[in-house]
Design a protein around this motif. Structure first.
Motif, PDB file in Angstrom:
ATOM      1  N   ILE A   1      16.345  -0.592   7.477  1.00  0.00           N
ATOM      2  CA  ILE A   1      15.359   0.227   6.769  1.00  0.00           C
ATOM      3  C   ILE A   1      15.820   0.465   5.336  1.00  0.00           C
ATOM      4  O   ILE A   1      16.939   0.924   5.093  1.00  0.00           O
ATOM      5  CB  ILE A   1      15.151   1.579   7.480  1.00  0.00           C
ATOM      6  CG1 ILE A   1      14.556   1.367   8.878  1.00  0.00           C
ATOM      7  CG2 ILE A   1      14.227   2.479   6.656  1.00  0.00           C
ATOM      8  CD1 ILE A   1      14.349   2.652   9.656  1.00  0.00           C
ATOM      9  N   GLN A   2      14.945   0.166   4.385  1.00  0.00           N
ATOM     10  CA  GLN A   2      15.226   0.438   2.974  1.00  0.00           C
ATOM     11  C   GLN A   2      14.592   1.775   2.605  1.00  0.00           C
ATOM     12  O   GLN A   2      13.366   1.926   2.638  1.00  0.00           O
ATOM     13  CB  GLN A   2      14.660  -0.676   2.093  1.00  0.00           C
ATOM     14  CG  GLN A   2      15.010  -0.509   0.622  1.00  0.00           C
ATOM     15  CD  GLN A   2      14.386  -1.586  -0.237  1.00  0.00           C
ATOM     16  OE1 GLN A   2      13.294  -1.405  -0.758  1.00  0.00           O
ATOM     17  NE2 GLN A   2      15.065  -2.719  -0.362  1.00  0.00           N
ATOM     18  N   TYR A   3      15.426   2.762   2.259  1.00  0.00           N
ATOM     19  CA  TYR A   3      14.938   4.096   1.908  1.00  0.00           C
ATOM     20  C   TYR A   3      14.630   4.150   0.415  1.00  0.00           C
ATOM     21  O   TYR A   3      15.470   3.804  -0.416  1.00  0.00           O
ATOM     22  CB  TYR A   3      15.990   5.156   2.259  1.00  0.00           C
ATOM     23  CG  TYR A   3      16.264   5.259   3.737  1.00  0.00           C
ATOM     24  CD1 TYR A   3      15.431   5.992   4.571  1.00  0.00           C
ATOM     25  CD2 TYR A   3      17.358   4.611   4.315  1.00  0.00           C
ATOM     26  CE1 TYR A   3      15.675   6.078   5.937  1.00  0.00           C
ATOM     27  CE2 TYR A   3      17.604   4.680   5.677  1.00  0.00           C
ATOM     28  CZ  TYR A   3      16.764   5.421   6.486  1.00  0.00           C
ATOM     29  OH  TYR A   3      16.999   5.500   7.827  1.00  0.00           O
TER      30      TYR A   3
ATOM     31  N   VAL B   1       6.458  -1.978  13.371  1.00  0.00           N
ATOM     32  CA  VAL B   1       5.999  -1.110  12.282  1.00  0.00           C
ATOM     33  C   VAL B   1       6.867  -1.441  11.068  1.00  0.00           C
ATOM     34  O   VAL B   1       8.074  -1.201  11.069  1.00  0.00           O
ATOM     35  CB  VAL B   1       6.141   0.382  12.659  1.00  0.00           C
ATOM     36  CG1 VAL B   1       5.784   1.278  11.476  1.00  0.00           C
ATOM     37  CG2 VAL B   1       5.273   0.706  13.863  1.00  0.00           C
ATOM     38  N   ARG B   2       6.240  -1.996  10.037  1.00  0.00           N
ATOM     39  CA  ARG B   2       7.016  -2.520   8.912  1.00  0.00           C
ATOM     40  C   ARG B   2       7.245  -1.477   7.818  1.00  0.00           C
ATOM     41  O   ARG B   2       8.115  -1.670   6.961  1.00  0.00           O
ATOM     42  CB  ARG B   2       6.315  -3.742   8.301  1.00  0.00           C
ATOM     43  CG  ARG B   2       6.290  -4.961   9.187  1.00  0.00           C
ATOM     44  CD  ARG B   2       7.577  -5.822   9.037  1.00  0.00           C
ATOM     45  NE  ARG B   2       8.776  -5.191   9.548  1.00  0.00           N
ATOM     46  CZ  ARG B   2       9.180  -5.229  10.818  1.00  0.00           C
ATOM     47  NH1 ARG B   2       8.484  -5.870  11.720  1.00  0.00           N
ATOM     48  NH2 ARG B   2      10.286  -4.634  11.176  1.00  0.00           N
ATOM     49  N   PHE B   3       6.483  -0.394   7.811  1.00  0.00           N
ATOM     50  CA  PHE B   3       6.724   0.641   6.807  1.00  0.00           C
ATOM     51  C   PHE B   3       6.297   1.995   7.343  1.00  0.00           C
ATOM     52  O   PHE B   3       5.394   2.102   8.173  1.00  0.00           O
ATOM     53  CB  PHE B   3       5.971   0.338   5.493  1.00  0.00           C
ATOM     54  CG  PHE B   3       4.476   0.418   5.615  1.00  0.00           C
ATOM     55  CD1 PHE B   3       3.802   1.621   5.416  1.00  0.00           C
ATOM     56  CD2 PHE B   3       3.732  -0.707   5.943  1.00  0.00           C
ATOM     57  CE1 PHE B   3       2.428   1.696   5.549  1.00  0.00           C
ATOM     58  CE2 PHE B   3       2.354  -0.640   6.072  1.00  0.00           C
ATOM     59  CZ  PHE B   3       1.700   0.565   5.877  1.00  0.00           C
ATOM     60  N   VAL B   4       6.997   3.027   6.877  1.00  0.00           N
ATOM     61  CA  VAL B   4       6.572   4.417   7.067  1.00  0.00           C
ATOM     62  C   VAL B   4       6.553   5.038   5.676  1.00  0.00           C
ATOM     63  O   VAL B   4       7.560   5.008   4.960  1.00  0.00           O
ATOM     64  CB  VAL B   4       7.523   5.190   7.993  1.00  0.00           C
ATOM     65  CG1 VAL B   4       7.199   6.679   7.960  1.00  0.00           C
ATOM     66  CG2 VAL B   4       7.443   4.664   9.425  1.00  0.00           C
TER      67      VAL B   4
ATOM     68  N   PRO C   1      13.558  -6.297   8.571  1.00  0.00           N
ATOM     69  CA  PRO C   1      13.478  -5.475   7.361  1.00  0.00           C
ATOM     70  C   PRO C   1      12.219  -4.613   7.319  1.00  0.00           C
ATOM     71  O   PRO C   1      11.120  -5.089   7.592  1.00  0.00           O
ATOM     72  CB  PRO C   1      13.478  -6.517   6.232  1.00  0.00           C
ATOM     73  CG  PRO C   1      14.205  -7.691   6.804  1.00  0.00           C
ATOM     74  CD  PRO C   1      13.819  -7.723   8.253  1.00  0.00           C
ATOM     75  N   SER C   2      12.404  -3.336   6.949  1.00  0.00           N
ATOM     76  CA  SER C   2      11.306  -2.378   6.928  1.00  0.00           C
ATOM     77  C   SER C   2      11.538  -1.392   5.787  1.00  0.00           C
ATOM     78  O   SER C   2      12.645  -1.278   5.272  1.00  0.00           O
ATOM     79  CB  SER C   2      11.216  -1.625   8.255  1.00  0.00           C
ATOM     80  OG  SER C   2      11.108  -2.530   9.331  1.00  0.00           O
TER      81      SER C   2
ATOM     82  N   CYS D   1      19.161   0.744  -0.673  1.00  0.00           N
ATOM     83  CA  CYS D   1      18.251   1.864  -0.924  1.00  0.00           C
ATOM     84  C   CYS D   1      17.968   1.869  -2.416  1.00  0.00           C
ATOM     85  O   CYS D   1      18.626   1.164  -3.185  1.00  0.00           O
ATOM     86  CB  CYS D   1      18.859   3.194  -0.469  1.00  0.00           C
ATOM     87  SG  CYS D   1      20.268   3.751  -1.462  1.00  0.00           S
ATOM     88  N   ASP D   2      17.003   2.671  -2.846  1.00  0.00           N
ATOM     89  CA  ASP D   2      16.627   2.616  -4.262  1.00  0.00           C
ATOM     90  C   ASP D   2      17.753   3.009  -5.197  1.00  0.00           C
ATOM     91  O   ASP D   2      17.924   2.413  -6.261  1.00  0.00           O
ATOM     92  CB  ASP D   2      15.382   3.466  -4.514  1.00  0.00           C
ATOM     93  CG  ASP D   2      15.517   4.907  -4.042  1.00  0.00           C
ATOM     94  OD1 ASP D   2      16.553   5.261  -3.437  1.00  0.00           O
ATOM     95  OD2 ASP D   2      14.568   5.683  -4.261  1.00  0.00           O
ATOM     96  N   THR D   3      18.570   4.004  -4.805  1.00  0.00           N
ATOM     97  CA  THR D   3      19.639   4.438  -5.703  1.00  0.00           C
ATOM     98  C   THR D   3      20.776   3.420  -5.780  1.00  0.00           C
ATOM     99  O   THR D   3      21.518   3.403  -6.753  1.00  0.00           O
ATOM    100  CB  THR D   3      20.199   5.807  -5.273  1.00  0.00           C
ATOM    101  OG1 THR D   3      20.595   5.742  -3.907  1.00  0.00           O
ATOM    102  CG2 THR D   3      19.169   6.902  -5.453  1.00  0.00           C
ATOM    103  N   CYS D   4      20.921   2.588  -4.757  1.00  0.00           N
ATOM    104  CA  CYS D   4      21.903   1.501  -4.823  1.00  0.00           C
ATOM    105  C   CYS D   4      21.344   0.316  -5.615  1.00  0.00           C
ATOM    106  O   CYS D   4      22.049  -0.300  -6.417  1.00  0.00           O
ATOM    107  CB  CYS D   4      22.288   1.033  -3.414  1.00  0.00           C
ATOM    108  SG  CYS D   4      23.415   2.135  -2.539  1.00  0.00           S
TER     109      CYS D   4
END
Length: 617
Positions: free
Chosen positions: A214-216, A307-310, A335-336, A402-405
């Motif tokens: 999961i990519q946050y 479920v590919r995205f939340v 990947p999600s 993740c976005d910050t990385c």
């Protein structure tokens, strides 16, 4: 019908059941240790992430131990699908809940009393009914499984009063092993679960909370419906997903907006009639590529693996709730995306809701602590995953996903900006005996002579126009971060801003105020491996020649599922079809070695798979 637990097993009965019934060759993480504990008659408290394989931890002991495993689950609307999935594996399963008529209940009760069930699912409120307790006395019980055990935590994110009665199971059946399972719990909630369920003597198993697939991502909120539409069109065309909104009205508007823009979407909230809710949930489980827009009333126990995205259009109330909701993405390990749009108004709204909530001061302090942790996750300049896992007491290294990385934000010294804004609050109070919300404060700092500024003579204040070095968006970010850091507070129904005890430290120059500045984000394109056609999103990493085979298998699965009236994933998961498409088996024997193809599914669907493989495009 022969129970899987009654057949001749290899030397290792547990591993043999895993292979023969479920089609897997090895256990994951602590599954084997947990199963050994319960099979041996011991109690267990299990914390394991969504998609980590919690169900096997009670299903296999129920098949190996004599008698019927009794599963306490709050998921009435999903029991039919859970039982269908087990029956597809050859497991004798049934359920008792309020959706059944008298004849259906009597049949299941007779099967239980005769020892003809491996697993029986019960809603917790049924244990308040004396006839249910009398029924359980008539059968042989192999174990009690308490699913979604965090529901017992009174100040947790999904409290259910009926769960408080479940400690009585141990008093009535002291020799029957119990296993309580949840996908989320802080150390405090973990301890509360153990105490309330009388599981203080149980072995505790805590698996890693990390969901690396999961990519946050948390983005500044700016026209969130349009931001969501861009996410779906650019990164998740044709994918199934869940969109969470705080209010029923927002759910309805967002679902309608998506439909107007060519995205197939349905609403789900407690204000809809039961038939509509059930129909929309059923469509989501059974159809490919449907988006459900929902309040948090939707989702617990959803077993849909693809479920590919939340997406969250409003700020969740707690990190536990956020983790539980985002965990519904990517149960198949592929990947999600977990995406959240977050802004100043979210913070103001949540603070107002806490101040106006029912309950005592201690309750409000707990709610505020939950929100503070959620705000810290949103405002961090460090790895989101590190911060998220630390909340559950787990140490980790930066994830790189993740976005910050991927696009590290910068931090800046916001002390002077904080002093200017806090001074504006002070001047309004001292010189005008007034309190205002963020919009008026920003107008004063930017030196805008709006009608409201002129009306209240705010252009005569000494702070008027002292903040022109920042834009309106930046000033709103300053307000948001001061609220997040407890240096500003929200007061009253109009959301006016006031100082806190900590504000004086900043105004006196004794405390620095670091702030996060949002990085410029590059334009994103559709994820690699996607076909780009609406309604079709084959799993990433499939070789080109395997894609048409995979699609043919999906079409066969969809037709089979429709014919049998079950969700497609009950037949086979995408991961199993992907493995078949990549290296097509030439015989039933070869097909039987594929992950996820157990004996019963091989006998039931094997020839259909081979026929689909042999068909031309």
């Amino acid at each position: 019908m022969t129970s899987p637990g009654d057949a001749h097993e290899p030397d290792d009965q547990i591993l043999g059941t895993l292979r023969r019934v479920f089609g897997y060759d090895a256990f994951r993480g602590p599954q084997r240790e947990i199963i050994d504990q319960v099979v041996g008659g011991g109690d267990a408290l299990v914390l394991m992430p969504t998609g980590g394989g919690k169900s096997l931890c009670y299903q296999i002991p129920a098949l190996v131990r004599p008698g019927t495993g009794v599963v306490i689950s709050p998921l009435i609307a999903l029991m039919q699908d859970q039982v269908d999935a087990l029956r597809a594996l050859g497991v004798r399963a049934g359920f008792l809940n309020s959706t059944q008529d008298m004849d259906e209940r009597r049949l299941v009760e007779a099967e239980f009393a005769a020892g003809e069930l491996d697993l029986l699912y019960l809603a917790p409120e049924r244990l308040r009914v004396d006839s249910t307790l009398q029924l359980l006395k008539r059968g042989t019980i192999s174990l009690f499984a308490i699913d979604e055990a965090h529901c017992v935590a009174q100040w947790g994110h999904d409290f259910r009063p009926d769960y408080l009665q479940l400690s009585a199971l141990h008093e009535r059946w002291p020799d029957i092993p119990r296993i309580a399972l949840t996908a989320t719990a802080t150390p405090a909630t973990h301890a509360e679960i153990a105490a309330r369920l009388n599981l203080t003597g149980a072995r505790h198993f805590v698996a890693s909370f990390d969901r690396p697939n999961i990519q946050y991502r948390i983005v500044p909120k700016s026209d969130p419906k349009r931001q969501l539409l861009r996410l779906l069109r650019e990164e998740h065309p044709g994918d199934a997903g869940i969109v969470y909104c705080l209010s029923r009205a927002s759910v309805e508007k967002t679902a309608a907006f998506l439909v107007e823009n060519g995205i197939e979407a349905v609403p789900y909230h407690a204000g809809l009639d039961a038939r509509t809710r059930a129909a929309n949930q059923s469509r989501f489980l059974r159809e490919d590529g449907l988006v459900v827009v929902a309040t948090i009333a939707f989702g617990m126990g959803i077993d849909k693996p693809d479920v590919r995205f939340v997406a969250h259009l409003d700020l969740p109330k707690s990190v536990e709730g956020y983790y539980q909701e985002t965990g519904r993405a990517g149960r198949d390990g592929l990947p999600s995306t977990a995406w959240l749009a977050y802004g100043l108004q979210d913070v103001v709204q949540q603070r107002k809701m806490i101040d106006g909530s029912e309950g005592d001061d201690e309750h409000r302090r707990r709610l505020a602590a939950h929100l503070d942790a959620m705000l810290a996750l949103c405002e961090t300049v460090e790895c989101r995953r590190v911060r998220l896992l630390a909340y559950f007491g787990q140490e980790s290294a930066p994830c790189g996903n993740c976005d910050t990385c991927l696009t590290p934000p910068k931090s800046w010294d916001g002390t002077i900006a904080a002093q200017k804004l806090l001074s504006t609050v002070v001047r309004l109070k001292r010189e005008r005996n007034q309190k205002f919300g963020a919009g008026q404060l920003v107008d004063i700092l930017l030196g805008r002579k709006t009608a409201k500024v002129i009306q209240f003579d705010h252009d005569a204040l000494s702070v008027f126009g002292i903040g022109t070095e920042l834009s309106e968006t930046q000033w709103r970010g300053v307000v948001r971060q001061l609220l997040a850091q407890g240096l500003l507070a929200v007061e009253g129904e109009h959301g006016t801003l006031v100082l806190t005890d900590a504000s004086a430290e900043v105004l006196a120059g004794r405390r620095e105020v670091p702030m996060r500045s949002e990085p410029e984000r590059p334009a994103r394109t559709a994820s690699p491996g996607r076909s780009g056609k609406a309604g079709r999103a084959p799993a990433a990493d499939l070789p080109a020649e395997a894609v048409p085979v995979f699609e043919r298998l999906r079409a066969w699965r969809a037709a089979t599922a429709k014919e049998q009236g079950v969700p497609a994933y009950v037949i086979f998961h995408d991961a199993t079809l992907r493995e078949i498409a990549t290296a097509p088996p030439a015989s039933l024997a070869e097909l039987g070695t594929v992950t996820g193809v157990g004996e019963n599914k091989l006998a039931k669907y094997g020839q259909g798979i081979l026929d689909a493989l042999a068909a031309e495009d």
